[in-house]
Design a protein around this motif. Structure first.
Motif, PDB file in Angstrom:
ATOM      1  N   ASN A 155      17.380  28.581 -12.891  1.00  0.00           N
ATOM      2  CA  ASN A 155      18.952  27.149 -11.842  1.00  0.00           C
ATOM      3  C   ASN A 155      17.063  25.255 -12.141  1.00  0.00           C
ATOM      4  OD1 ASN A 155      17.821  26.620  -9.954  1.00  0.00           O
ATOM      5  ND2 ASN A 155      19.444  28.174  -8.816  1.00  0.00           N
ATOM      6  N   HIS A 185      22.172  30.233  -8.499  1.00  0.00           N
ATOM      7  CA  HIS A 185      21.468  31.446  -8.708  1.00  0.00           C
ATOM      8  C   HIS A 185      20.568  31.382 -10.244  1.00  0.00           C
ATOM      9  CE1 HIS A 185      21.885  32.867  -5.199  1.00  0.00           C
ATOM     10  NE2 HIS A 185      23.320  32.802  -4.386  1.00  0.00           N
ATOM     11  N   GLU A 219      13.319  33.510 -12.524  1.00  0.00           N
ATOM     12  CA  GLU A 219      13.890  34.874 -12.206  1.00  0.00           C
ATOM     13  C   GLU A 219      12.954  35.325 -13.469  1.00  0.00           C
ATOM     14  OE1 GLU A 219      17.316  36.436 -10.610  1.00  0.00           O
ATOM     15  OE2 GLU A 219      17.557  35.426  -8.903  1.00  0.00           O
TER      16      GLU A 219
END
Ligand code: THU
Length: 130
Positions: free
Chosen positions: A104, A78, A110
């Motif tokens: 990643n 993640h 995110e």
């Protein structure tokens, strides 16, 4: 250069013989320059210096002290979030609305703001009575 490209490139130079966990970070400063940093571990302090701290150090060494955007990348399942110490360091050089992109190597990204990453951050305004 994009922050993503800079962070991926500098990650290759990470020195992480103890954790084997390479991290790359890139920040854009107020004047638009991109600064990059990787984690650097050492035998006396195996946790070493984080990638984000390295990017901040490069910016400050170049004479700038305000950051406007951050990108962090590692080979993790993640997207990897900045550690507690780095959250504080980032918050001292950027405002709460600064966007932090965590990524990643699979291309998962995110986004979070600095304010959400470190709510209630200690800052200069807490020392106004001194
Ligand atoms: N690390 C970073 O460089 N940035 C982060 O946001 C999380 C952790 C590094 C520190 C250490 O070299 C390795 O990752 C494992 O903790």
């Amino acid at each position: 250069m994009s922050l993503q490209k800079a962070a991926l490139a500098v990650r290759e130079n990470a020195y992480a013989p103890y954790s084997n966990f390479k991290v790359g970070a890139a920040i854009r400063s107020a004047d638009g320059t991109v600064y990059a940093g990787c984690n650097v571990e050492n035998i006396a302090y195996p946790e070493g210096t984080c990638a984000e701290a390295g990017a901040i150090a490069a910016m400050v060494a170049a004479g700038e002290t305000r950051l406007t955007e951050v990108y962090v990348v590692a080979d993790s399942p993640h997207p990897v979030p900045p550690c507690g110490g780095c959250r504080q360091k980032l918050s001292e050089f950027g405002t709460g609305d600064v966007a932090i992109t965590m990524a990643n190597l699979d291309g998962v990204e995110e986004k979070i703001t600095l304010a959400d990453l470190l709510p209630g951050a200690f800052g200069e305004h807490h020392m106004e009575n001194t």
